[in-house]
Each structure stands twice: as C-alpha cells, then as structure tokens.
Design a protein around this motif. Structure first.
Motif, PDB file in Angstrom:
ATOM      1  N   TYR A 231       0.885  -1.177   0.000  1.00 21.28           N
ATOM      2  CA  TYR A 231       0.000   0.000   0.000  1.00 21.28           C
ATOM      3  C   TYR A 231       0.913   1.214   0.000  1.00 21.28           C
ATOM      4  N   ASP A 273       1.721  -5.619   6.831  1.00 18.71           N
ATOM      5  CA  ASP A 273       1.295  -4.276   7.234  1.00 18.71           C
ATOM      6  C   ASP A 273       1.936  -3.989   8.583  1.00 18.71           C
ATOM      7  N   HIS A 358      -7.288  -4.966  11.727  1.00 15.84           N
ATOM      8  CA  HIS A 358      -8.155  -5.404  10.626  1.00 15.84           C
ATOM      9  C   HIS A 358      -7.605  -6.693  10.052  1.00 15.84           C
ATOM     10  N   VAL A 364      -4.855  -5.396   1.878  1.00 15.66           N
ATOM     11  CA  VAL A 364      -4.318  -4.930   3.173  1.00 15.66           C
ATOM     12  C   VAL A 364      -5.454  -4.838   4.189  1.00 15.66           C
ATOM     13  N   HIS A 365      -6.554  -4.253   3.780  1.00 18.83           N
ATOM     14  CA  HIS A 365      -7.766  -4.321   4.610  1.00 18.83           C
ATOM     15  C   HIS A 365      -8.580  -5.456   3.998  1.00 18.83           C
ATOM     16  N   GLU A 383      -2.772  -2.536  15.844  1.00 20.21           N
ATOM     17  CA  GLU A 383      -2.102  -1.267  15.576  1.00 20.21           C
ATOM     18  C   GLU A 383      -2.593  -0.101  16.430  1.00 20.21           C
ATOM     19  N   GLU A 398       2.524  -1.531  14.939  1.00 21.24           N
ATOM     20  CA  GLU A 398       1.608  -2.455  14.245  1.00 21.24           C
ATOM     21  C   GLU A 398       2.320  -3.751  13.882  1.00 21.24           C
TER      22      GLU A 398
HETATM   23  N1  GLY Z   1      -1.417   0.803   6.453  1.00 19.07           N
HETATM   24  C1  GLY Z   1      -2.797   0.795   6.548  1.00 19.07           C
HETATM   25  C2  GLY Z   1      -3.226   0.325   7.852  1.00 19.07           C
HETATM   26  O1  GLY Z   1      -2.420   0.213   8.750  1.00 19.07           O
HETATM   27  O2  GLY Z   1      -4.347  -0.012   8.049  1.00 19.07           O
END
Ligand code: GLY
Ligand code: MN
Ligand code: MN
Length: 428
Positions: A231, A273, A358, A364-365, A383, A398
């Motif tokens: 991302y 992430d 998430h 990523v999501h 996170e 995170e």
């Molecule tokens: N980098 C996007 C998130 O942490 O949700």
C-alpha cells in the motif's frame, strides 16, 4: 509476475472450498481488473483482482474464470479464458500466458481464448439455475469507477434477463479471511521483506534525511526481493505522524523528532502491514519513551486478546479500555473526562481515533464476513497509537498476528520493537 511460482494446489483447494458453498446448479463468473487509465495514453500498472487471484493464481489482464461444478460435461466444470497473444502483442507488451502455463499455474484443465467465451457462456447459461457474479462489497470501499466485473454484471443481465443472479461476494467474504498454511507462508514472506526494509532504514535514518529517501530505501529492499509496496507507505516525521493517511513523504526528518513508518511489502500479492516509530537521532527522549511504552503495552494486551470466538467489536472495546487506562496513567485523560463521556464518543478517541486492527491477506484491509467472530486461521493486524499534535509527534506500532486455537502467533515477532533494541541497531 515477479514472485516465484506458487504450487497450484493453493488455488485448486480454494476453488474446492468455494464449490462446497455454491448451491446446486450454480455458475460463478469472475473477471480480471481493468488496467487503470491515467492521462493521455498512459496507464497504471494493473493490480490483479484479489478474488480471481485467490481462485486461480492468474494475474493477467482480461482473464475470466467460469466455475460450473454441475456442468454436464466434466471439462466444462472449470474454465479459464485468457487473452490470446499475437505477434503485435509479443512485440509491444511481451509474454502472455500460454495455455500450458495457465494449466500449470491454476491446476485448471480447460483453458480457452477469450474469443470462445460468448459461445461457452451461452451453452452453460442454458444449463445453469443460478448465476453468481463478483462485486466489491468491502464495507468501506469508495467506488467512483466501474470495474470490469460491474460492467459484466450489466451486460450479462441484459443478455440473459430471466436468470437468477446472486452475489459471489458473500462467499468470498466467508472464505478469504481463513488463511491456509500456504497463504500464511506467503504472508510470512511479505513480513520478512518488510523486516529487511526496516533493518535497512535503521542503518540509514539520521537527522536531515528526507522522508522520501526513507521510502526509497524500503522500495530498494522490497523490489530486489521480488516484492512491492502492499500500500502507499506512510513515512511521517514529527507532527506529520498525526495525519493518519499522510502520503506526502516529502519533509526533512529533524533531530529530536520521531519518524512513524507505516510500511508493508506485498509478496505474490499477499500483504504485510507494519508500523514502527523510531527516533530520527537514534535515541528516544524520556517523554517519547513514556508514550511509546504505553502504546507497546496496548499492542501486547490486544495481541493477547486475539482469540478464536471473539467478536471484532468486543476486541476493539477491550483495546479501548486498555488504552483508556494508559491515558489516565499518563494524565492525558482525567477521571472526570471518562466519567462524563458520551459512550458513543469515548474520551480516549481524542488520542486513539482509529480501529485497533483489521484482517490482512490479499488485500491490506482484507475481507471478512460482517459481524462474525474472529476465527482460527485469520491474520489480523494490531495497531494501537497515541497521537499528540500539541507535542509534535504521534506513535503507532503495528504487528501482524495469526489467530490459532493455541493462541496468537506474532508473524512480526522478529522485527525490532523494543526501544532499546531500536536504539542499539540505530547506533551500530
Ligand atoms: N497501512 C494501513 C493500515 O495500517 O491499516
Ligand atoms: Mn499499517
Ligand atoms: Mn493496518
């Protein structure tokens, strides 16, 4: 594709899992994503459609998957349609999948060129009872452009108005959150690239470096290891860390400031992430360390609470209570702030205004079925953050966690996190 080949068993098993959910007589159709246009005659690099990749491993534009487990003829039960190459395409765009390569990648026996799609669609539509079409049903998606799938939904309904159409998305949202061991390995690989990037920048960051130079160091590690950014990275020094989706990445990093790095690699389209917050000068101030330790305790407490059967909403609430306690200890909240708070807008949101985590995967999501409890096999980010614009910094940490029946497994356990370890690595 840049990644090493993936055994086709991953995609074959994913198709079997989907077929087990499809009602009798179902035909399912999925399209590749469009290659997004920009300006003039230019395009962005295409991004594979995550659902199509999940079921086939195919990344090539214009591909269509047709699944019809009850087809009269066995060879029609799974068909992949591909763009056929030509001398012109070979010269201007390069290699396209041959039928044999597509068979090897996907484990699908019947590969056809796109020219054959209309006739095959008519043949199988005449046998099908229900038609499942794909759509983006991510609850937070903002969609301003029509996808190839969305265009196809209109076209097929116009051509075959009397069929029963249904949403494939509700099955994809049930399947994709639960990762198979092969998928977990790919996410672990994305985490290992992310770790290499982070170790590299710990040696590079010093006062005066620009945020964009830090981004370039991550890119160097990710790309040479056959990955990419999962991302748009957030490289936010000082007060920029308080902009949650900061993307400018163009400011000099100053001595005494913190640098928040929300960066993850993708490998074979599977995302990592990560967020780390490091001192530009290599040493945290007392105040920075005090806030950092509070965020770290919430991170650890929220990781420990990632147990199968927990509702995401309850997990979020648990994290917020941990954070509230830390903010009270820090004096950032007073007991009266909590006592008088509107339960719909708790006081802690002033400092920690986003979700605690998430699902993570091909997106990523990533997808998850709304309202369902967290299950073994999910990979979740954790996170927490504390954002202090008045003090000119924000801290978020995170990690990516695999949920198992035996408890949470931290897929980023080997990425430096303790302040002392970060200071040591930056010093050396
Ligand atoms: N980098 C996007 C998130 O942490 O949700
Ligand atoms: Mn992140
Ligand atoms: Mn995240």
């Amino acid at each position: 594709m840049r990644h090493n080949p993936i055994p086709s068993s991953l995609f074959r098993e994913n198709r079997q899992r989907l077929q087990a959910l499809l009602p009798p007589g179902s035909l399912a159709l999925l399209n590749a994503n469009d290659v997004p246009p920009t300006n003039a005659d230019a395009t962005l690099l295409g991004v594979p459609n995550s659902d199509l990749f999940y079921l086939t491993g195919v990344e090539q534009e214009e591909s269509i998957l047709m699944l019809f487990p009850d087809a009269h003829e066995e060879k029609h039960r799974e068909i992949l349609f591909l763009r056929e190459t030509s001398d012109h395409i070979a010269v201007w765009e390069g290699h396209k999948l041959t039928k044999e390569e597509a068979r090897r990648t996907t484990g699908i026996r019947t590969i056809m060129w796109l020219q054959e799609f209309p006739a095959m669609l008519r043949l199988l539509m005449c046998q099908a009872h229900r038609v499942f079409l794909n759509s983006n049903e991510h609850a937070r998606a903002t969609i301003h452009v029509q996808s190839r799938d969305a265009r196809f939904i209109r076209e097929i309904q116009e051509a075959f108005p009397l069929h029963h159409y249904d949403r494939l998305a509700r099955f994809m949202h049930r399947l994709r959150p639960v990762k198979s061991p092969a998928e977990v390995d790919l996410i672990k690989h994305a985490c290992s690239l992310t770790r290499e990037g982070f170790l590299r920048i710990l040696k590079t960051v010093k006062p005066g470096i620009n945020e964009c130079e830090v981004e370039a160091e991550f890119a160097h590690e990710f790309i040479r290891r056959r990955g990419r950014f999962a991302y748009n990275p957030i490289i936010a020094s000082g007060k920029n860390a308080n902009v949650l989706h900061y993307l400018d990445n163009n400011q000099p990093c100053r001595r005494g400031d913190l640098l928040l790095l929300d960066v993850g690699a993708a490998y074979a389209n599977y995302a990592a992430d990560m967020t780390r917050t490091i001192p530009v000068s290599g040493k945290f101030s007392r105040r920075q360390k005090q806030i950092y330790q509070a965020v770290l305790r919430v991170l650890r407490g929220s990781i420990a609470a990632l147990l199968p059967g927990t509702l995401p909403r309850d997990w979020q609430h648990h994290a917020e209570l941990l954070m509230q306690e830390e903010l009270l200890q820090l004096g950032l909240l007073l007991p009266k702030d909590v006592k008088n708070q509107d339960p719909d807008r708790p006081a802690l949101k002033r400092y920690f205004m986003h979700g605690v985590g998430h699902p993570l995967g091909l997106d990523v999501h990533d997808l998850a079925e709304a309202g369902q409890p967290i299950q073994a096999g999910w990979v979740m980010t954790v996170e927490p953050g504390i954002y202090l614009p008045d003090e000119g910094f924000g801290i978020r940490l995170e990690n990516d966690i695999l949920v198992t029946p035996k408890g949470p497994v931290d897929l980023m356990a080997d990425i430096p996190l303790e302040t002392a370890e970060i200071e040591d690595l930056m010093r050396s």
